[in-house]
Scaffold this motif. Structure first.
Motif, PDB file in Angstrom:
ATOM      1  N   GLU A  73      -4.589   4.745 -10.634  1.00  7.55           N
ATOM      2  CA  GLU A  73      -4.909   3.768 -11.673  1.00  7.55           C
ATOM      3  C   GLU A  73      -3.854   2.672 -11.795  1.00  7.55           C
ATOM      4  O   GLU A  73      -4.040   1.704 -12.537  1.00  7.55           O
ATOM      5  CB  GLU A  73      -5.088   4.448 -13.033  1.00  7.55           C
ATOM      6  N   ASP A  74      -2.729   2.831 -11.061  1.00  9.05           N
ATOM      7  CA  ASP A  74      -1.715   1.777 -11.041  1.00  9.05           C
ATOM      8  C   ASP A  74      -2.109   0.640 -10.099  1.00  9.05           C
ATOM      9  O   ASP A  74      -1.466  -0.422 -10.100  1.00  9.05           O
ATOM     10  CB  ASP A  74      -0.357   2.337 -10.593  1.00  9.05           C
ATOM     11  N   SER A  75      -3.124   0.853  -9.294  1.00  9.44           N
ATOM     12  CA  SER A  75      -3.579  -0.188  -8.364  1.00  9.44           C
ATOM     13  C   SER A  75      -4.007  -1.423  -9.142  1.00  9.44           C
ATOM     14  O   SER A  75      -4.861  -1.343 -10.034  1.00  9.44           O
ATOM     15  CB  SER A  75      -4.742   0.322  -7.519  1.00  9.44           C
ATOM     16  N   ALA A  76      -3.400  -2.550  -8.807  1.00  8.06           N
ATOM     17  CA  ALA A  76      -3.649  -3.798  -9.527  1.00  8.06           C
ATOM     18  C   ALA A  76      -2.829  -4.896  -8.860  1.00  8.06           C
ATOM     19  O   ALA A  76      -2.061  -4.642  -7.935  1.00  8.06           O
ATOM     20  CB  ALA A  76      -3.251  -3.684 -11.000  1.00  8.06           C
ATOM     21  N   ARG A  85       0.125  -7.289 -15.572  1.00  9.59           N
ATOM     22  CA  ARG A  85      -0.699  -6.548 -14.638  1.00  9.59           C
ATOM     23  C   ARG A  85      -2.130  -7.056 -14.763  1.00  9.59           C
ATOM     24  O   ARG A  85      -2.626  -7.272 -15.875  1.00  9.59           O
ATOM     25  CB  ARG A  85      -0.630  -5.048 -14.942  1.00  9.59           C
ATOM     26  N   GLN A  86      -2.759  -7.230 -13.618  1.00 10.67           N
ATOM     27  CA  GLN A  86      -4.145  -7.694 -13.607  1.00 10.67           C
ATOM     28  C   GLN A  86      -4.969  -6.746 -12.758  1.00 10.67           C
ATOM     29  O   GLN A  86      -4.828  -6.710 -11.535  1.00 10.67           O
ATOM     30  CB  GLN A  86      -4.239  -9.120 -13.071  1.00 10.67           C
ATOM     31  N   VAL A 146       0.862  -1.168   0.000  1.00 12.29           N
ATOM     32  CA  VAL A 146       0.000   0.000   0.000  1.00 12.29           C
ATOM     33  C   VAL A 146       0.903   1.223   0.000  1.00 12.29           C
ATOM     34  O   VAL A 146       1.815   1.324   0.822  1.00 12.29           O
ATOM     35  CB  VAL A 146      -0.928   0.014   1.236  1.00 12.29           C
ATOM     36  N   THR A 147       0.642   2.133  -0.910  1.00 13.90           N
ATOM     37  CA  THR A 147       1.481   3.312  -1.021  1.00 13.90           C
ATOM     38  C   THR A 147       0.618   4.536  -1.284  1.00 13.90           C
ATOM     39  O   THR A 147      -0.569   4.429  -1.610  1.00 13.90           O
ATOM     40  CB  THR A 147       2.516   3.141  -2.145  1.00 13.90           C
ATOM     41  N   THR A 161       1.864  -9.559  -6.633  1.00 10.97           N
ATOM     42  CA  THR A 161       1.925  -8.492  -5.625  1.00 10.97           C
ATOM     43  C   THR A 161       0.708  -7.607  -5.829  1.00 10.97           C
ATOM     44  O   THR A 161       0.503  -7.072  -6.928  1.00 10.97           O
ATOM     45  CB  THR A 161       3.203  -7.639  -5.776  1.00 10.97           C
ATOM     46  N   ARG A 162      -0.085  -7.466  -4.773  1.00 12.16           N
ATOM     47  CA  ARG A 162      -1.254  -6.575  -4.861  1.00 12.16           C
ATOM     48  C   ARG A 162      -0.817  -5.179  -4.472  1.00 12.16           C
ATOM     49  O   ARG A 162      -0.396  -4.951  -3.338  1.00 12.16           O
ATOM     50  CB  ARG A 162      -2.372  -7.060  -3.947  1.00 12.16           C
ATOM     51  N   LEU A 163      -0.900  -4.250  -5.415  1.00  8.92           N
ATOM     52  CA  LEU A 163      -0.508  -2.864  -5.174  1.00  8.92           C
ATOM     53  C   LEU A 163      -1.756  -2.006  -5.034  1.00  8.92           C
ATOM     54  O   LEU A 163      -2.632  -2.035  -5.901  1.00  8.92           O
ATOM     55  CB  LEU A 163       0.344  -2.344  -6.332  1.00  8.92           C
ATOM     56  N   THR A 164      -1.807  -1.271  -3.942  1.00  8.32           N
ATOM     57  CA  THR A 164      -2.905  -0.329  -3.721  1.00  8.32           C
ATOM     58  C   THR A 164      -2.310   1.061  -3.567  1.00  8.32           C
ATOM     59  O   THR A 164      -1.458   1.289  -2.696  1.00  8.32           O
ATOM     60  CB  THR A 164      -3.698  -0.683  -2.454  1.00  8.32           C
ATOM     61  N   VAL A 165      -2.743   1.975  -4.427  1.00  7.90           N
ATOM     62  CA  VAL A 165      -2.268   3.356  -4.376  1.00  7.90           C
ATOM     63  C   VAL A 165      -3.400   4.219  -3.833  1.00  7.90           C
ATOM     64  O   VAL A 165      -4.482   4.300  -4.431  1.00  7.90           O
ATOM     65  CB  VAL A 165      -1.826   3.852  -5.766  1.00  7.90           C
TER      66      VAL A 165
END
Lengths: 114, 110
Positions: free
Chosen positions: A85-88, A36-37, A12-13, A109-113
């Motif tokens: 929108e990079d969250s994926a 990316r998904q 999370v960032t 890796t689940r990225l949440t912005v």
């Protein structure tokens, strides 16, 4: 390990920060891929490394995205100045020299912005 | 973890029935096709593949059919089990890249 590993599993960032995502391919696999998904979507190709050849970067969505592969093994995907929108989920896959077709995926890796 | 594919088309089947998941591909030049299974919170897992010079290939409980005339691919799962519940993706290979379809969620009911 026996399979592809990725770290961190979750990240999370805050918007505008840089992030680095790591992929350890299966030992001996020469090809490495990043996908990316997004939620509810299929997998979007980002970049492909094969041995010592120049990587195929045709899927990178913007110049904020970059990736490197050191020593023909571990790869790092870097996203600069992250946007919401990079969250994926970012998935890494590898395949062997003798079987470049079958790609084996890591857990992502689940990225949440925020 | 959070499920992938919350808004995907869903195929609901009874345990023990056969399942058929369909996929249309776009490029007649694609020479290799793969089916992947993705469970919630995990990466895609290889199920079965087929090359364009074949029209059928069988694995354990799974069969892939390829119809190049209409650019259609299907995955048949025999005697579907609760453990088969997942999102299934077809993929076609073009120039060392896999192009994935949107996916279909398979829901198996007891």
């Amino acid at each position: 390990g026996a399979g592809v590993s990725q770290s961190p599993s979750n990240k999370v960032t805050e918007k505008g920060k840089d992030v680095e995502l790591r992929c350890d391919p299966i030992s001996g696999h020469t090809a490495l891929y990043w996908y990316r998904q997004s939620l509810g979507q299929g997998l979007e190709f980002l970049i492909y490394f094969q041995g010592n050849s120049a990587p195929d970067k045709s899927g990178l969505p913007s110049d904020r995205f970059s990736a490197e592969r050191t020593g023909g093994s571990v790869s790092t995907l870097t996203i600069q100045r992250t946007q919401q929108e990079d969250s994926a989920v970012y998935l890494c896959a590898s395949s062997s020299l003798t079987s470049t077709d079958t790609q084996y995926f890591g857990p992502g890796t689940r990225l949440t912005v925020l | 973890g959070e499920s992938v594919g919350l808004h995907l088309p869903t195929l609901s089947v009874q345990e023990g029935d056969n399942s058929i998941i369909n996929c249309a591909y776009s490029n007649s030049a694609s020479d290799y096709f793969i089916w992947y299974k993705q469970e919630s919170g995990k990466g895609p897992q290889f199920i079965i593949d087929i090359r364009s010079n074949m029209d059928k290939r069988q694995g354990q409980r799974v069969t892939v059919l390829l119809n190049k005339t209409v650019k259609h691919l299907s995955l048949q799962i025999a005697a579907t089990q609760p453990g088969d519940s997942a999102v299934y993706f077809c993929a076609e290979r073009r120039y060392n890249k896999l192009i994935f379809g949107a996916g279909t969620r398979l829901a198996v009911h007891p």
